[in-house]
Design a protein around this motif. Structure first.
Motif, mmCIF file in Angstrom:
data_model
loop_
_atom_site.group_PDB
_atom_site.id
_atom_site.type_symbol
_atom_site.label_atom_id
_atom_site.label_comp_id
_atom_site.label_asym_id
_atom_site.label_seq_id
_atom_site.Cartn_x
_atom_site.Cartn_y
_atom_site.Cartn_z
ATOM 1 N N GLU A 1 0.673 4.096 -2.777
ATOM 2 C CA GLU A 1 0.395 5.491 -2.393
ATOM 3 C C GLU A 1 1.483 6.437 -2.890
ATOM 4 O OE1 GLU A 1 -0.321 5.572 1.830
ATOM 5 O OE2 GLU A 1 -1.992 4.157 1.634
ATOM 6 N N ASP B 1 0.822 -1.208 0.000
ATOM 7 C CA ASP B 1 0.000 0.000 0.000
ATOM 8 C C ASP B 1 0.856 1.258 0.000
ATOM 9 O OD1 ASP B 1 -2.182 -1.658 -0.024
ATOM 10 O OD2 ASP B 1 -2.727 -1.320 2.084
ATOM 11 N N ALA B 2 1.979 1.236 0.739
ATOM 12 C CA ALA B 2 2.877 2.391 0.762
ATOM 13 C C ALA B 2 3.470 2.639 -0.623
ATOM 14 C CB ALA B 2 3.986 2.182 1.788
#
Length: 181
Positions: free
Chosen positions: A31, A27-28
């Motif tokens: 993002e 997810d990082a």
């Protein structure tokens, strides 16, 4: 310059949902605007060099904050393996200029790569299309047939098969893991 980072976070979990630390790392990366490919053995993130460099500490921090005990990372230029494969070979007896002076074990590697190329060509003929043109089910079937014929016992075969399929190594590992289950 485009780069790709391949990272894994530990501890690995067996079957079931991926661990929270792996999801947090993926997810990082997403993002941060990187293209990601999430698999059971790790995550591949691609992007421009600056964005990737800036995202790496954020990815590691996200994984560690979510419970990872270790994060392992490899970074490489996108297409670096393909550029090496495209080097001129004709004047050096089929070897790249860099390898022209080598003998012995390297000749075995060339023979094994030829064997893999023949296996891939055989499967393409049987399936009636290039591996990269197959739908997902066809690609999974091709991986199964290649595994049955010993293709993945050869050096660097996963990368070569991934290139032929037009997918990442992680996708090939996913297909292999599905077959093992």
């Amino acid at each position: 310059m485009r780069l790709e980072a391949e990272f894994t976070s530990e501890p690995f979990h067996g079957e079931g949902s991926p661990p929270e630390h792996a999801v947090a790392a993926r997810d990082a990366a997403a993002e941060a605007g990187l293209d990601t490919d999430f698999g059971p053995l790790g995550t591949l993130a691609r992007g421009e060099a600056k964005e990737l460099y800036d995202a790496l500490p954020v990815i590691a921090r996200a994984a560690l904050d979510a419970g990872a005990t270790q994060v392992t990372l490899q970074v490489r230029r996108v297409g670096a393996d393909k550029a090496e494969a495209a080097e001129p070979r004709a004047a050096t007896g089929g070897k790249t200029p860099r390898d022209a002076g080598k003998a012995g074990a390297d000749e075995t590697v060339v023979e094994l790569n030829d064997a893999l190329a023949r296996l891939i060509a055989d499967v393409e003929r049987e399936m009636g299309a290039k591996l990269g043109e197959l739908d997902r089910a066809g690609k999974q079937r091709a991986v199964r047939v290649l595994r049955e014929r010993g293709a993945f016992d050869l050096r660097k075969s996963v990368s070569s098969v991934a290139d032929a399929l037009g997918v990442t190594r992680f996708t090939v590992y996913n297909y292999l893991n599905r077959e093992a289950d």
